[in-house]
Design an enzyme around this catalytic site. Structure first.
Site, PDB file in Angstrom:
ATOM      1  N   ARG A 175       0.843  -1.186   0.000  1.00 45.60           N
ATOM      2  CA  ARG A 175       0.000   0.000   0.000  1.00 45.60           C
ATOM      3  C   ARG A 175       0.882   1.241   0.000  1.00 45.60           C
ATOM      4  NH1 ARG A 175      -1.926  -3.649   3.837  1.00 45.60           N
ATOM      5  NH2 ARG A 175      -4.030  -4.471   3.439  1.00 45.60           N
ATOM      6  N   LYS A 215      -1.344  -2.759   8.180  1.00 52.95           N
ATOM      7  CA  LYS A 215      -2.468  -2.283   8.976  1.00 52.95           C
ATOM      8  C   LYS A 215      -2.457  -2.912  10.365  1.00 52.95           C
ATOM      9  CE  LYS A 215      -5.810  -1.228   5.327  1.00 52.95           C
ATOM     10  NZ  LYS A 215      -7.161  -1.522   4.796  1.00 52.95           N
ATOM     11  N   HIS A 239      -3.414   2.152  -5.389  1.00 52.91           N
ATOM     12  CA  HIS A 239      -4.148   0.922  -5.103  1.00 52.91           C
ATOM     13  C   HIS A 239      -4.383   0.101  -6.369  1.00 52.91           C
ATOM     14  CE1 HIS A 239      -5.527  -0.687  -1.354  1.00 52.91           C
ATOM     15  NE2 HIS A 239      -6.625  -1.163  -1.894  1.00 52.91           N
ATOM     16  N   ARG A 248      -1.656  -2.338  -6.601  1.00 59.20           N
ATOM     17  CA  ARG A 248      -1.889  -3.461  -5.686  1.00 59.20           C
ATOM     18  C   ARG A 248      -2.842  -4.476  -6.312  1.00 59.20           C
ATOM     19  NH1 ARG A 248      -1.752  -4.922  -0.221  1.00 59.20           N
ATOM     20  NH2 ARG A 248      -3.740  -5.523   0.709  1.00 59.20           N
ATOM     21  N   HIS A 299      -3.910 -10.207   3.455  1.00 60.12           N
ATOM     22  CA  HIS A 299      -5.243 -10.130   4.034  1.00 60.12           C
ATOM     23  C   HIS A 299      -5.335 -11.055   5.236  1.00 60.12           C
ATOM     24  CE1 HIS A 299      -7.341  -8.555   0.128  1.00 60.12           C
ATOM     25  NE2 HIS A 299      -6.822  -7.593   0.850  1.00 60.12           N
ATOM     26  N   TYR A 341     -11.897 -10.519  -5.282  1.00 60.23           N
ATOM     27  CA  TYR A 341     -11.129 -10.776  -6.496  1.00 60.23           C
ATOM     28  C   TYR A 341     -11.658 -11.959  -7.289  1.00 60.23           C
ATOM     29  CZ  TYR A 341      -7.692  -7.415  -4.947  1.00 60.23           C
ATOM     30  OH  TYR A 341      -7.069  -6.252  -4.576  1.00 60.23           O
TER      31      TYR A 341
END
Length: 401
Positions: free
Chosen positions: A252, A276, A346, A349, A372, A381
């Site tokens: 990111r 994150k 993004h 990504r 994730h 996706y």
């Protein structure tokens, strides 16, 4: 009287001129920029003397008054921002007062400050995310915090505000605002500021059923993008590894900005990514990313800086890049390559994730690349390659095995 003429001439800003210019040279300022700062220092010194002010009286308010006066008569270096290098230097020496910290005064400001501290320390959110949450909930706080009596807040008030504030917003934007408001109300319930749990009164704002991830770049577009970045002169030496990290490793923008020199283990060929929620993940460093990164560190990264961040601004004082600056670099790279469409950093990504699926990988592999925490986050996706659903699909009850 603002000050005495005697105190104004006892210590002059010119006494610190040579040290200030040496500091600017160390930070990488060009000679022309250093000369402009020299004239700014001398002009400020004359302005202080004309008002009977000593350097130790150069507070933020006085600096603002000077900037306002300079704007009326000058066209260059006339903003408060232009004073930052000089004021920063003088503050480090203790010559002028330190910058004044903003102190929350109203009930709403105090609540927002406490909420920000909670998001950063308890939830582990990144500074940019904390700022986004505060921006989203500030209208709600302003509308209901006048008396500071949160105990009277009712579910109906929350629901009405949520509905009104979502009007005219795109579904995704409405979701972001609702999530921030739920987080605030949950915090207030946890702190005992409200008499009942009100987060559920916010309601839900579903995105359109057909929504999917932004489209990634094709292999040809990705090649054109990197070629355009390499052709962009000295900036390309820095921007190529930034783009490669996003395009190949799915970092990111904020993760690129947060990358430190010590996060790169050249011997093992891995990079530690600060993601994150305070997560720290190790990802492999392929040659097509490591080579431009090493080239930037050897030839492009400004020398003589104490900053540990890998990517620094091209212009003095060569501070660390922010996430928004990385997004801007990505957007300009796409424009120079003639690639249109929504998304910038993004989008790179998504390109990395779609590349996994195109190569025959499943959603589990794409989720690992994207780091994730749950298959549900990667399931969006599936529309890029419906066959990839087989990698996470569960057998139908009673079906033949």
């Amino acid at each position: 009287m603002e000050g005495s003429a005697q105190s104004a001439v006892t210590v002059r800003l010119e006494d610190y001129e040579e040290g200030f210019l040496a500091e600017l040279a160390r930070l990488g300022y060009a000679s022309r920029s250093r000369e402009a700062q020299r004239y700014l220092l001398r002009h400020l010194s004359r302005w202080l003397a004309s008002r009977g002010l000593a350097p130790y009286e150069l507070s933020e308010k006085v600096a603002s008054r000077y900037a306002a006066d300079r704007r009326r008569e000058r066209s260059h270096l006339r903003s408060e921002r232009a004073l930052r290098p000089l004021l920063g230097y003088l503050r480090r020496l203790g010559i002028v007062p330190a910058a004044e910290a903003a102190v929350p005064e109203s009930a709403g400001e105090i609540l927002l400050a406490r909420f920000a501290a909670y998001l950063a320390s308890e939830r582990g959110l990144a500074p940019a995310t904390v700022s986004s949450y505060l921006f989203q909930v500030r209208p709600f706080v302003a509308a209901h915090a006048e008396a500071g009596r949160w105990s009277a807040l009712a579910a109906g008030q929350v629901a009405r505000f949520a509905a009104r504030s979502a009007a005219g917003l795109r579904p995704r934007s409405a979701q972001v605002r609702a999530n921030a408001l739920r987080a605030l109300l949950g915090f207030m319930w946890q702190e005992g500021l409200v008499v009942c749990e009100l987060a559920g009164a916010v309601g839900s704002f579903a995105a359109p059923a057909g929504a999917g991830p932004p489209r990634g770049l094709s292999p040809g577009q990705a090649g054109d993008l990197l070629a355009a970045v390499r052709a962009s002169g000295p900036a390309g030496v820095r921007n190529e590894p930034m783009v490669a990290l996003m395009l190949r490793l799915a970092l990111r923008a904020g993760e690129v900005a947060a990358l430190l020199l010590e996060d790169i283990d050249w011997r093992s060929g891995v990079v530690s990514v600060r993601g994150k929620g305070g997560r720290l993940d190790e990802v492999p460093l392929p040659a097509d990313v490591g080579q431009p990164l090493a080239r930037y560190l050897r030839r492009g990264r400004p020398a003589g800086t104490a900053h540990r961040q890998v990517f620094l601004a091209l212009d003095a004082p060569h501070g660390p890049l922010t996430a928004s600056a990385v997004v801007s670099v990505a957007g300009r790279a796409l424009a120079h390559a003639g690639i249109t469409g929504p998304g910038a950093a993004h989008r790179f990504r998504h390109t990395a994730a779609c590349g996994v699926l195109a190569a025959g990988g499943g959603l589990a592999e794409a989720g690992q690349l994207l780091r994730h925490t749950s298959p549900q986050a990667t399931a969006v996706y599936a529309k890029a390659d419906i066959a990839a659903l087989r990698s996470i699909a569960r057998p139908w009850p009673g079906a033949a095995r």
